[in-house]
Design a protein around this motif. Structure first.
Motif, PDB file in Angstrom:
ATOM      1  N   LEU A 116     -18.753 -19.256 101.257  1.00  0.00           N
ATOM      2  CA  LEU A 116     -18.643 -19.873 102.580  1.00  0.00           C
ATOM      3  C   LEU A 116     -17.598 -20.983 102.580  1.00  0.00           C
ATOM      4  O   LEU A 116     -16.860 -21.158 103.558  1.00  0.00           O
ATOM      5  N   HIS A 117     -17.514 -21.709 101.481  1.00  0.00           N
ATOM      6  CA  HIS A 117     -16.509 -22.770 101.363  1.00  0.00           C
ATOM      7  C   HIS A 117     -15.096 -22.175 101.403  1.00  0.00           C
ATOM      8  O   HIS A 117     -14.208 -22.710 102.082  1.00  0.00           O
ATOM      9  N   ILE A 118     -14.904 -21.072 100.704  1.00  0.00           N
ATOM     10  CA  ILE A 118     -13.597 -20.403 100.728  1.00  0.00           C
ATOM     11  C   ILE A 118     -13.273 -19.947 102.149  1.00  0.00           C
ATOM     12  O   ILE A 118     -12.153 -20.156 102.639  1.00  0.00           O
ATOM     13  N   LEU A 119     -14.233 -19.341 102.824  1.00  0.00           N
ATOM     14  CA  LEU A 119     -14.001 -18.837 104.180  1.00  0.00           C
ATOM     15  C   LEU A 119     -13.725 -19.964 105.166  1.00  0.00           C
ATOM     16  O   LEU A 119     -12.815 -19.867 106.003  1.00  0.00           O
ATOM     17  N   ASP A 120     -14.505 -21.035 105.071  1.00  0.00           N
ATOM     18  CA  ASP A 120     -14.294 -22.168 105.984  1.00  0.00           C
ATOM     19  C   ASP A 120     -12.930 -22.816 105.757  1.00  0.00           C
ATOM     20  O   ASP A 120     -12.228 -23.178 106.709  1.00  0.00           O
ATOM     21  N   THR A 121     -12.574 -22.960 104.490  1.00  0.00           N
ATOM     22  CA  THR A 121     -11.269 -23.553 104.171  1.00  0.00           C
ATOM     23  C   THR A 121     -10.142 -22.652 104.651  1.00  0.00           C
ATOM     24  O   THR A 121      -9.168 -23.110 105.260  1.00  0.00           O
ATOM     25  N   ALA A 122     -10.277 -21.367 104.388  1.00  0.00           N
ATOM     26  CA  ALA A 122      -9.239 -20.413 104.777  1.00  0.00           C
ATOM     27  C   ALA A 122      -9.107 -20.306 106.290  1.00  0.00           C
ATOM     28  O   ALA A 122      -8.002 -20.100 106.807  1.00  0.00           O
TER      29      ALA A 122
ATOM     30  N   PHE B  51     -12.349 -16.178  93.870  1.00  0.00           N
ATOM     31  CA  PHE B  51     -11.898 -15.411  95.029  1.00  0.00           C
ATOM     32  C   PHE B  51     -12.204 -13.934  94.830  1.00  0.00           C
ATOM     33  O   PHE B  51     -12.810 -13.288  95.679  1.00  0.00           O
ATOM     34  N   TYR B  52     -11.793 -13.391  93.693  1.00  0.00           N
ATOM     35  CA  TYR B  52     -11.968 -11.957  93.459  1.00  0.00           C
ATOM     36  C   TYR B  52     -13.407 -11.566  93.136  1.00  0.00           C
ATOM     37  O   TYR B  52     -13.750 -10.390  93.154  1.00  0.00           O
ATOM     38  N   HIS B  53     -14.244 -12.570  92.851  1.00  0.00           N
ATOM     39  CA  HIS B  53     -15.670 -12.288  92.726  1.00  0.00           C
ATOM     40  C   HIS B  53     -16.240 -11.861  94.075  1.00  0.00           C
ATOM     41  O   HIS B  53     -17.122 -10.996  94.147  1.00  0.00           O
TER      42      HIS B  53
ATOM     43  N   ALA C 187      -9.814  -7.254 102.447  1.00  0.00           N
ATOM     44  CA  ALA C 187     -11.270  -7.401 102.461  1.00  0.00           C
ATOM     45  C   ALA C 187     -11.654  -8.837 102.802  1.00  0.00           C
ATOM     46  O   ALA C 187     -12.618  -9.084 103.548  1.00  0.00           O
ATOM     47  N   PHE C 188     -10.886  -9.776 102.262  1.00  0.00           N
ATOM     48  CA  PHE C 188     -11.102 -11.179 102.600  1.00  0.00           C
ATOM     49  C   PHE C 188     -10.892 -11.397 104.094  1.00  0.00           C
ATOM     50  O   PHE C 188     -11.664 -12.104 104.750  1.00  0.00           O
TER      51      PHE C 188
END
Length: 198
Positions: free
Chosen positions: A12-18, A46-48, A55-56
């Motif tokens: 969720l942190h990756i998605l919110d930041t992105a 990321f790839y996990h 897909a991201f």
């Protein structure tokens, strides 16, 4: 917090930041290095979660629309308001978000619609799913407005909702080009006319 909670939190942190980066620069304008640096996570994280950038992108759109729909539900289904006022409040919310410089407020459907729809079929379908959910809600509000007498249009509610959504999408694109509020003023006037035109 469990390890599952922490790992889900990382996603969720990756998605919110992105989301902030993509809202500002577009999907093609943001590289994996930008996302990793801003999120402060290693490449393996990321790839996990995402097998590819495409897909991201799909997960990013699903995440965005999930948050957006929860936010607008509070406007579109506000108690003690008639259908017309609920719909016009949503239009005002839309305009305010588009006129802000804050990337967190930017609509990814407006930002990415033209960019990724020809690039990725999966992302196009994610956009279609998200925008269809918005239109469905707008149609429900119009139906309610017809029942309570605040909307007098005789058009089929879902068709009117599609027209209004397309109108506001177009106004948003024109605002990005002109940086003038005239497109939103005209969209609001057209919306009010369509809600009363029989």
């Amino acid at each position: 917090m469990s390890s599952l909670g922490r790992s889900t939190g990382t996603k969720l942190h990756i998605l919110d930041t992105a989301q902030r980066l993509v809202a500002a620069k577009g999907f093609s304008g943001v590289g994996l290095k930008d996302i990793l640096a801003s999120a402060g996570v290693p490449k393996g994280s990321f790839y996990h979660w995402f097998s590819s950038k495409e897909a991201f992108g799909v997960d990013l759109l699903d995440h965005y629309f999930s948050k957006y729909l929860a936010e607008i539900d509070g406007i579109l289904f506000a108690p003690q308001e008639n259908g017309r006022n609920r719909l016009l409040s949503y239009c005002q919310f839309w305009r305010k978000n588009q006129e802000q410089e804050d990337p967190d407020a930017k609509c990814l459907a407006v930002k990415l619609g033209a960019e990724v729809s020809d690039m990725s079929e999966e992302m196009r379908l994610a956009l279609k799913k998200g925008t269809s959910a918005i239109i469905e809600r707008m149609g429900c509000v119009i139906e309610g407005g017809v029942r309570d007498g605040s909307i007098t249009s005789t058009r089929i509610p879902h068709h009117l909702a599609e027209t209004l959504y397309q109108l506001w999408m177009g106004a948003s694109v024109m605002y990005k080009i002109t940086r003038e509020g005239k497109s939103f003023e005209e969209a609001m006037a057209a919306t009010e006319h369509l809600l009363t035109n029989t």
